[in-house]
Design a protein around this motif. Structure first.
Motif, PDB file in Angstrom:
ATOM      1  N   GLY A 263     -18.796  12.564  19.608  1.00 42.66           N
ATOM      2  CA  GLY A 263     -18.296  13.817  19.065  1.00 42.66           C
ATOM      3  C   GLY A 263     -17.531  14.666  20.063  1.00 42.66           C
ATOM      4  N   LYS A 264     -17.334  14.156  21.288  1.00 38.75           N
ATOM      5  CA  LYS A 264     -16.646  14.938  22.319  1.00 38.75           C
ATOM      6  C   LYS A 264     -15.123  14.894  22.180  1.00 38.75           C
ATOM      7  CE  LYS A 264     -20.394  14.150  25.642  1.00 38.75           C
ATOM      8  NZ  LYS A 264     -20.773  13.558  26.956  1.00 38.75           N
ATOM      9  N   GLY A 265     -14.616  13.850  21.528  1.00 44.31           N
ATOM     10  CA  GLY A 265     -13.179  13.701  21.374  1.00 44.31           C
ATOM     11  C   GLY A 265     -12.639  12.512  22.142  1.00 44.31           C
ATOM     12  N   CYS A 266     -11.971  11.616  21.452  1.00 43.62           N
ATOM     13  CA  CYS A 266     -11.402  10.423  22.083  1.00 43.62           C
ATOM     14  C   CYS A 266     -10.267   9.913  21.198  1.00 43.62           C
ATOM     15  CB  CYS A 266     -12.481   9.353  22.285  1.00 43.62           C
ATOM     16  SG  CYS A 266     -13.095   8.636  20.735  1.00 43.62           S
ATOM     17  N   PRO A 267      -9.501   8.901  21.654  1.00 45.33           N
ATOM     18  CA  PRO A 267      -8.407   8.382  20.826  1.00 45.33           C
ATOM     19  C   PRO A 267      -8.864   7.861  19.467  1.00 45.33           C
ATOM     20  CG  PRO A 267      -8.117   7.668  23.098  1.00 45.33           C
ATOM     21  CD  PRO A 267      -9.465   8.327  23.021  1.00 45.33           C
ATOM     22  N   LEU A 268     -10.074   7.278  19.396  1.00 49.54           N
ATOM     23  CA  LEU A 268     -10.549   6.745  18.122  1.00 49.54           C
ATOM     24  C   LEU A 268     -10.662   7.831  17.060  1.00 49.54           C
ATOM     25  CD1 LEU A 268     -11.637   4.386  16.432  1.00 49.54           C
ATOM     26  CD2 LEU A 268     -13.926   4.898  17.340  1.00 49.54           C
ATOM     27  N   CYS A 269     -11.217   8.973  17.439  1.00 47.01           N
ATOM     28  CA  CYS A 269     -11.384  10.072  16.479  1.00 47.01           C
ATOM     29  C   CYS A 269     -10.236  11.074  16.547  1.00 47.01           C
ATOM     30  CB  CYS A 269     -12.718  10.779  16.717  1.00 47.01           C
ATOM     31  SG  CYS A 269     -12.888  11.551  18.355  1.00 47.01           S
ATOM     32  N   LYS A 270      -9.168  10.706  17.272  1.00 49.42           N
ATOM     33  CA  LYS A 270      -7.997  11.574  17.446  1.00 49.42           C
ATOM     34  C   LYS A 270      -8.389  12.925  18.048  1.00 49.42           C
ATOM     35  CE  LYS A 270      -5.622   9.326  13.619  1.00 49.42           C
ATOM     36  NZ  LYS A 270      -4.988   9.491  12.283  1.00 49.42           N
ATOM     37  N   HIS A 271      -9.391  12.855  18.932  1.00 49.73           N
ATOM     38  CA  HIS A 271      -9.863  14.012  19.696  1.00 49.73           C
ATOM     39  C   HIS A 271     -10.418  15.136  18.807  1.00 49.73           C
ATOM     40  CE1 HIS A 271      -8.173  12.267  23.348  1.00 49.73           C
ATOM     41  NE2 HIS A 271      -7.088  11.995  22.643  1.00 49.73           N
ATOM     42  N   THR A 272     -10.907  14.757  17.618  1.00 49.28           N
ATOM     43  CA  THR A 272     -11.522  15.747  16.728  1.00 49.28           C
ATOM     44  C   THR A 272     -13.039  15.650  16.717  1.00 49.28           C
ATOM     45  OG1 THR A 272     -11.454  14.282  14.798  1.00 49.28           O
ATOM     46  CG2 THR A 272      -9.508  15.629  15.226  1.00 49.28           C
ATOM     47  N   GLY A 273     -13.567  14.513  17.181  1.00 49.69           N
ATOM     48  CA  GLY A 273     -15.013  14.302  17.141  1.00 49.69           C
ATOM     49  C   GLY A 273     -15.514  13.754  15.821  1.00 49.69           C
ATOM     50  N   TRP A 274     -14.606  13.586  14.811  1.00 51.23           N
ATOM     51  CA  TRP A 274     -15.003  13.111  13.483  1.00 51.23           C
ATOM     52  C   TRP A 274     -14.054  12.008  13.004  1.00 51.23           C
ATOM     53  CZ3 TRP A 274     -19.512  14.864  11.412  1.00 51.23           C
ATOM     54  CH2 TRP A 274     -20.045  16.030  11.957  1.00 51.23           C
ATOM     55  N   ILE A 275     -14.599  11.075  12.206  1.00 49.79           N
ATOM     56  CA  ILE A 275     -13.816   9.976  11.649  1.00 49.79           C
ATOM     57  C   ILE A 275     -14.042   9.933  10.143  1.00 49.79           C
ATOM     58  CG2 ILE A 275     -13.407   7.490  11.669  1.00 49.79           C
ATOM     59  CD1 ILE A 275     -14.644   7.412  14.473  1.00 49.79           C
ATOM     60  N   GLU A 276     -12.966   9.943   9.384  1.00 51.65           N
ATOM     61  CA  GLU A 276     -13.080   9.842   7.920  1.00 51.65           C
ATOM     62  C   GLU A 276     -13.452   8.410   7.527  1.00 51.65           C
ATOM     63  OE1 GLU A 276     -10.131   9.923   4.062  1.00 51.65           O
ATOM     64  OE2 GLU A 276      -9.636  11.221   5.767  1.00 51.65           O
ATOM     65  N   VAL A 277     -14.459   8.263   6.680  1.00 55.59           N
ATOM     66  CA  VAL A 277     -14.921   6.922   6.320  1.00 55.59           C
ATOM     67  C   VAL A 277     -14.877   6.634   4.820  1.00 55.59           C
ATOM     68  CG1 VAL A 277     -16.330   6.518   8.367  1.00 55.59           C
ATOM     69  CG2 VAL A 277     -17.324   7.700   6.407  1.00 55.59           C
ATOM     70  N   LEU A 278     -15.038   7.643   3.954  1.00 59.40           N
ATOM     71  CA  LEU A 278     -15.081   7.357   2.524  1.00 59.40           C
ATOM     72  C   LEU A 278     -14.929   8.636   1.721  1.00 59.40           C
ATOM     73  CD1 LEU A 278     -18.257   8.088   1.208  1.00 59.40           C
ATOM     74  CD2 LEU A 278     -18.748   6.459   3.023  1.00 59.40           C
ATOM     75  N   GLY A 279     -14.847   8.475   0.391  1.00 60.19           N
ATOM     76  CA  GLY A 279     -14.765   9.613  -0.512  1.00 60.19           C
ATOM     77  C   GLY A 279     -15.816   9.510  -1.595  1.00 60.19           C
ATOM     78  N   GLY A 280     -16.156  10.642  -2.188  1.00 61.28           N
ATOM     79  CA  GLY A 280     -17.172  10.634  -3.237  1.00 61.28           C
ATOM     80  C   GLY A 280     -17.282  11.983  -3.903  1.00 61.28           C
ATOM     81  N   GLY A 281     -18.389  12.190  -4.626  1.00 59.72           N
ATOM     82  CA  GLY A 281     -18.621  13.465  -5.290  1.00 59.72           C
ATOM     83  C   GLY A 281     -19.580  13.323  -6.452  1.00 59.72           C
ATOM     84  N   VAL A 282     -19.696  14.401  -7.213  1.00 55.91           N
ATOM     85  CA  VAL A 282     -20.538  14.422  -8.407  1.00 55.91           C
ATOM     86  C   VAL A 282     -19.703  13.913  -9.586  1.00 55.91           C
ATOM     87  CG1 VAL A 282     -21.839  15.900  -9.998  1.00 55.91           C
ATOM     88  CG2 VAL A 282     -21.930  16.328  -7.527  1.00 55.91           C
ATOM     89  N   VAL A 283     -20.244  12.977 -10.362  1.00 56.04           N
ATOM     90  CA  VAL A 283     -19.504  12.368 -11.463  1.00 56.04           C
ATOM     91  C   VAL A 283     -19.037  13.448 -12.448  1.00 56.04           C
ATOM     92  CG1 VAL A 283     -19.590  10.707 -13.360  1.00 56.04           C
ATOM     93  CG2 VAL A 283     -20.810  10.226 -11.216  1.00 56.04           C
ATOM     94  N   HIS A 284     -17.761  13.410 -12.791  1.00 55.79           N
ATOM     95  CA  HIS A 284     -17.169  14.401 -13.697  1.00 55.79           C
ATOM     96  C   HIS A 284     -17.833  14.316 -15.074  1.00 55.79           C
ATOM     97  CE1 HIS A 284     -14.155  16.791 -15.803  1.00 55.79           C
ATOM     98  NE2 HIS A 284     -13.592  17.062 -14.617  1.00 55.79           N
TER      99      HIS A 284
END
Length: 340
Positions: A263-284
């Motif tokens: 979470g400190k920031g690196c090229p893998l996470c584009k120096h944000t500390g976070w990586i997007e992995v998936l999407g979801g939510g409550v079924v409409h």
């Protein structure tokens, strides 16, 4: 009776009688054949240079097969019931030795993902790859003018038949076939008109659906926390960001804290500390209604995960195309991975 012995055959016979016993130290055994029978079969006996030699004595012909005598033992194949000496070694030097195979990295990751969710009570459903417009778009609350319906984004087989663009149609088929409670995982191939270093016209997706009384977004985050900690690292955590999908409301993008830098920031996470992995939510609620489920009684959560996306993050692969090129130099690196 006229003799059928040619000059060359006489020389062969003379050599065989005089030399073969001395050369090999064995007594030659021959099958006796009448001369008149040999006259008809003579080309097959002496004319092909296949190891057969003929010896003549008056009106009788002896056919001698010297092949077992002159063929090295190391090159002979064992006969039925014959014991092979230990020193002989490989009886077929032309054989190609092949190493053991291994599972493809996509299959390895897919199996790991299924193991995680199966431990939470999910069942597995695999739907058709060719879908109608109704299951792929309409009943998932995708509007007629939604960009996903455009031909530049979707492969159309006919006017209302497509190669499925996601595994979400499996949700509709499951909810049509059974009533809540539902807990199902839908893995499979999907198709979109897109291709670059991180996208492919064909890729693998895994859809998850839970429908029951009292299901909330907190249940989604709890399940996904367990998922990412098993796949990546026990130290990672998830973050939900607001997003939009026509079949969920509210909708979220799910990020995971960077397992490379903590979470400190690196090229893998584009120096944000976070990586997007998936999407979801409550079924409409419209999706539930389209499947005959009362949204006032039941609620649900859904999520979609790109299997290649997880594999690329897990193994540090920077080009999605490597997963489909079947280059053994690349695939052999995963041979020691857990094979489900």
């Amino acid at each position: 009776m006229r003799k059928v012995v040619s000059f060359h055959v006489q020389k062969i016979a003379k050599y065989a009688r005089a030399r073969l016993p001395a050369l090999f130290g064995v007594e030659l055994h021959a099958e006796e054949v009448a001369a008149r029978e040999c006259r008809a079969e003579r080309p097959a006996v002496v004319g092909h240079g296949d190891g057969l030699r003929a010896g003549f004595r008056g009106e009788r012909v002896y056919v001698i097969d010297i092949r077992p005598l002159v063929q090295p033992v190391e090159q002979r194949r064992p006969q039925a019931g014959e014991r092979v000496p230990a020193h002989v070694g490989d009886l077929d030097p032309s054989a190609v030795r092949r190493g053991g195979g291994a599972l493809h990295p996509i299959t390895i990751v897919k199996n790991e993902m299924i193991d995680v969710f199966a431990g939470m009570g999910f069942e597995i459903y695999e739907g058709p790859e060719i879908e109608d417009d109704d299951h792929n778009f309409t009943r998932l609350n995708v509007a007629k003018n939604h960009p996903a319906r455009d031909m530049q984004d979707t492969f159309y087989v006919a006017e209302d038949i497509v190669l499925r663009t996601h595994t979400s149609p499996g949700q509709i088929r499951v909810m049509d076939a059974q009533k809540p409670p539902i807990k199902v995982l839908v893995p499979g191939r999907v198709f979109r008109s897109d291709s670059d270093a991180t996208h492919s016209p064909m890729f693998h997706q895994m859809e998850g659906l839970v429908v029951d009384k009292g299901i909330t977004l907190c249940d989604l985050q709890g399940m996904l926390d367990k998922f990412v900690q098993t796949i990546f690292s026990s130290d990672v955590k998830t973050r939900l960001r607001p997003s939009y999908f026509p079949f969920t409301e509210p909708s979220v993008e799910v990020d995971v804290s960077c397992f490379e830098c903590g979470g400190k920031g690196c090229p893998l996470c584009k120096h944000t500390g976070w990586i997007e992995v998936l999407g979801g939510g409550v079924v409409h609620h419209k999706v539930l209604e389209n499947c005959g489920i009362d949204p006032n009684v039941y609620s649900g959560i859904a999520f979609g995960i790109g299997i290649e996306r997880i594999a690329m993050l897990k193994y540090g692969i920077n080009n999605m195309g490597l997963l489909f090129e079947n280059d053994l130099r690349f695939l052999k690196q995963f041979k020691d991975e857990r094979e489900g």
